[in-house]
Design an enzyme around this catalytic site. Structure first.
Site, PDB file in Angstrom:
ATOM      1  N   CYS A 379       0.834  -1.201   0.000  1.00  0.00           N
ATOM      2  CA  CYS A 379       0.000   0.000   0.000  1.00  0.00           C
ATOM      3  C   CYS A 379       0.877   1.263   0.000  1.00  0.00           C
ATOM      4  CB  CYS A 379      -1.001  -0.039   1.151  1.00  0.00           C
ATOM      5  SG  CYS A 379      -2.474   0.931   0.749  1.00  0.00           S
ATOM      6  N   HIS A 514      -3.662  -4.938   0.171  1.00  0.00           N
ATOM      7  CA  HIS A 514      -3.117  -5.444   1.437  1.00  0.00           C
ATOM      8  C   HIS A 514      -3.189  -6.967   1.429  1.00  0.00           C
ATOM      9  CE1 HIS A 514      -2.623  -1.791   3.880  1.00  0.00           C
ATOM     10  NE2 HIS A 514      -3.609  -1.305   3.148  1.00  0.00           N
ATOM     11  N   GLU A 516      -1.988  -9.048   3.322  1.00  0.00           N
ATOM     12  CA  GLU A 516      -2.051  -9.666   4.660  1.00  0.00           C
ATOM     13  C   GLU A 516      -3.475  -9.989   5.102  1.00  0.00           C
ATOM     14  OE1 GLU A 516      -1.205  -6.553   3.943  1.00  0.00           O
ATOM     15  OE2 GLU A 516      -1.691  -5.132   5.538  1.00  0.00           O
TER      16      GLU A 516
HETATM   17  N1  GLN Z   1      -1.996   6.697   2.872  1.00  0.00           N
HETATM   18  C1  GLN Z   1      -2.095   5.966   1.654  1.00  0.00           C
HETATM   19  C2  GLN Z   1      -3.452   6.139   0.985  1.00  0.00           C
HETATM   20  O1  GLN Z   1      -4.371   6.560   1.597  1.00  0.00           O
HETATM   21  C3  GLN Z   1      -1.778   4.513   1.866  1.00  0.00           C
HETATM   22  C4  GLN Z   1      -2.745   3.830   2.771  1.00  0.00           C
HETATM   23  C5  GLN Z   1      -2.241   2.504   3.294  1.00  0.00           C
HETATM   24  O2  GLN Z   1      -1.065   2.230   3.266  1.00  0.00           O
HETATM   25  N2  GLN Z   1      -3.145   1.707   3.787  1.00  0.00           N
HETATM   26  O3  GLN Z   1      -3.611   5.830  -0.161  1.00  0.00           O
END
Ligand code: GLN
Length: 538
Positions: A379, A514, A516
């Protein structure tokens, strides 16, 4: 009709009620039962998604895009099942739906009260979650005696007598402290909390007693007597070498027998062979590998719960202990990446929000990229790989994500103002959108590119499904420039850039999703498994 097992907690919090509930659910599932799980959170927040990970641990995201308590993650990891939005609700959600219905005239002018309206709403939500399951295991957050918990206690008490309920079973999880000076185990706190439950009208049928060193038989007997349960209904929960050993430990104590008897479930013989062999590989693995984990919420490791568990799952399948070397990205800013990451076999940059520590993460990525060290960016960890590449390879010095610099001339990561969500509806978001409920959330398909490490990780699957939780996206305007310079887009979802890799690097993968969130003990997530494998191969 559904049978319900309610798990309440007494004495104090953090006794592992969630793991207890998940373990009971796992044993029932492995006995061939259709089991659902529900977590009830007595706090007032409507949207757990906006709670600080430092205060509350990780926000878990379900397949259907709900931001939930991290216990839902435990349920999924244990039961190897994707649970939905309906598997978690809070006091705030209960009240807001009752109030909304009242405003819409749904109660025809009645006086709205905790009993019957709030309690009624709770019962109907529990039943909704129980629908289509043989057994629903319900974990009630908080501790007996909490003011906020009372309406929930009343609701589960009432369910004992509900015609649509096929049976109820109450498990109470408590602590048996050992007082060193007296050399004694103490049952009094447990007795008090059972008394408190009885005062509300609930008589627990089973006591699960957390204790550090185990309970002698005579003590168990005494506890059973004073809590009005039979001795076989006192189960001890020792501190386990791995949380995944808890179901095995319960099974060794025949936990299913009294439950099956009371709920009329027949003889239950769970098949736990595969599970047991995975647990053995967690507790005593052959190999070891060190992953440098670069993050910023390190004061509370629970904020990376799904990810640390996912590393354990992959380790179990590779018979390797995945040791995490925690590196605070702000320390990298002070001391440089090399000083902190040199002993690591691979580097992982986790997701996150806000600008603190971002430059340190970028330095870690650069270090992994130039030194050919296996790298997984998740992410924000993926978004920053684009920023790092733009700055240091494309020479775009001010490249950034608009999350951290709204006015950058090179917004590698930007805010798309509308996109199609999971259900095919158009979502609109801008800089002024509220923080709650404006993320891209839940499962989306991702098309994988032939020959990529992504496709290989997923055993050649052309389309994979992973979960999201982010507001910003990789900017396609830079795609050609990046690809010409060696950073390749290897995963796409409806035109959005989902994953990137680097040509001529041993193993380098940035994923917008993600991974995970879909990793379970029995089925580890493919990208994390491939990453751990690459870390071992070196
Ligand atoms: N802050 C980033 C976004 O909002 C990444 C978010 C995250 O890593 N879950 O896109």
């Amino acid at each position: 009709m559904t049978k319900y097992i309610f798990v309440t907690g007494g004495v104090l919090s953090s006794l592992g009620k969630g793991i207890t509930a998940a373990s009971v659910g796992t044993l029932l599932k492995h006995s061939g039962k259709k089991v659902g799980m529900l977590k009830i959170d007595p706090y007032i927040n409507v949207d757990p998604g906006t709670m600080s990970p430092l205060e509350h641990g990780e926000v878990f995201v379900t397949k259907d895009g709900a931001e939930t308590d991290l216990d839902i993650g435990n349920y999924e990891r244990f039961l190897d099942t994707s649970f939905l939005k309906s598997s978690n609700f809070t006091t705030g959600q209960v009240y807001s739906s009752v109030i909304e219905r009242e405003r819409a005239g749904g109660y025809l002018g009645q006086t709205i009260q905790v009993i019957p309206h709030i309690v009624g709403e709770i019962v109907s939500r529990i039943k909704e979650a129980g629908k289509d399951h043989e057994i629903l295991v319900v974990e009630l957050g908080g501790t007996v005696g909490d003011i906020e918990g009372l309406p929930f206690m009343e609701a589960i008490r009432q369910m004992k007598h509900d015609e649509d309920v096929a049976g109820t079973y109450f498990i109470h999880v408590t602590l048996i402290p050992f007082i060193k000076a007296a050399g004694e185990l103490k049952s009094k706190p447990t007795q008090h909390s059972v008394q408190e439950l009885r005062r509300i009208g609930i008589t627990p049928q089973m006591i699960i007693a957390r204790s550090e060193n185990g309970l002698p038989k005579s003590f168990k007997k005494k506890l059973a007597m004073s809590c009005d349960v039979s001795a076989e209904n006192v189960i001890e929960a020792l501190d386990a070498a791995s949380i995944y050993d808890v179901p095995m430990s319960f099974l060794r104590q025949d936990i299913l027998k009294p439950i099956a008897k009371e709920l009329d479930l027949g003889e239950l013989v769970p098949d736990m062979d595969e599970w047991d062999s995975l647990v053995k590989k967690i507790v005593q693995p052959k190999g070891k590998v060190v992953v440098g984990f670069v993050g910023k919420y390190l004061e509370l490791k629970e904020s990376y719960k799904s990810l640390t568990e996912a590393l354990i799952h992959s380790g179990a399948h590779l018979d390797t202990r995945v040791e995490i070397c925690w590196v605070d990205s702000e320390h990298i800013e002070e001391r440089g990446a090399e000083a902190l990451l040199t002993d690591c076999d691979s580097i992982l940059v986790a997701g996150g929000f806000g600008s603190r520590g971002v430059e340190g993460k970028i330095q870690a990525i650069k270090y992994a990229r130039i030194n050919n060290i296996p790298y997984l960016g998740i992410c924000l960890g993926m978004q920053l790989t684009l920023v790092e590449y733009a700055r240091n390879v494309l020479g775009l010095e001010d490249a950034n994500s608009v999350e951290f610099d709204e006015n950058t001339k090179n917004p590698m990561i930007y805010l798309i103002d509308n996109f199609l969500d999971q259900s095919g509806d158009t979502q609109v978001r801008t800089h002024t959108s509220p923080m709650g409920g404006t993320l891209r959330l839940g499962e989306y398909p991702c098309d994988t590119k032939e020959g990529s490490i992504l496709r290989e990780a997923y055993n050649g699957e052309k389309v994979i499904y992973e979960r999201h939780r982010h507001r910003y996206e990789a900017n396609p305007a830079y795609r050609k420039q990046l690809e010409d310079a060696g950073m390749i887009v290897t995963g796409e979802s409806n035109g959005l850039i989902e994953t990137v890799e680097i040509k001529d690097h041993k193993w380098f993968l940035g994923v917008q999703f993600h991974p995970e969130f879909t990793s379970r003990l029995q089925t580890p997530n493919p990208s994390i498994l491939a990453f751990v494998k690459a870390s071992i191969d070196g």
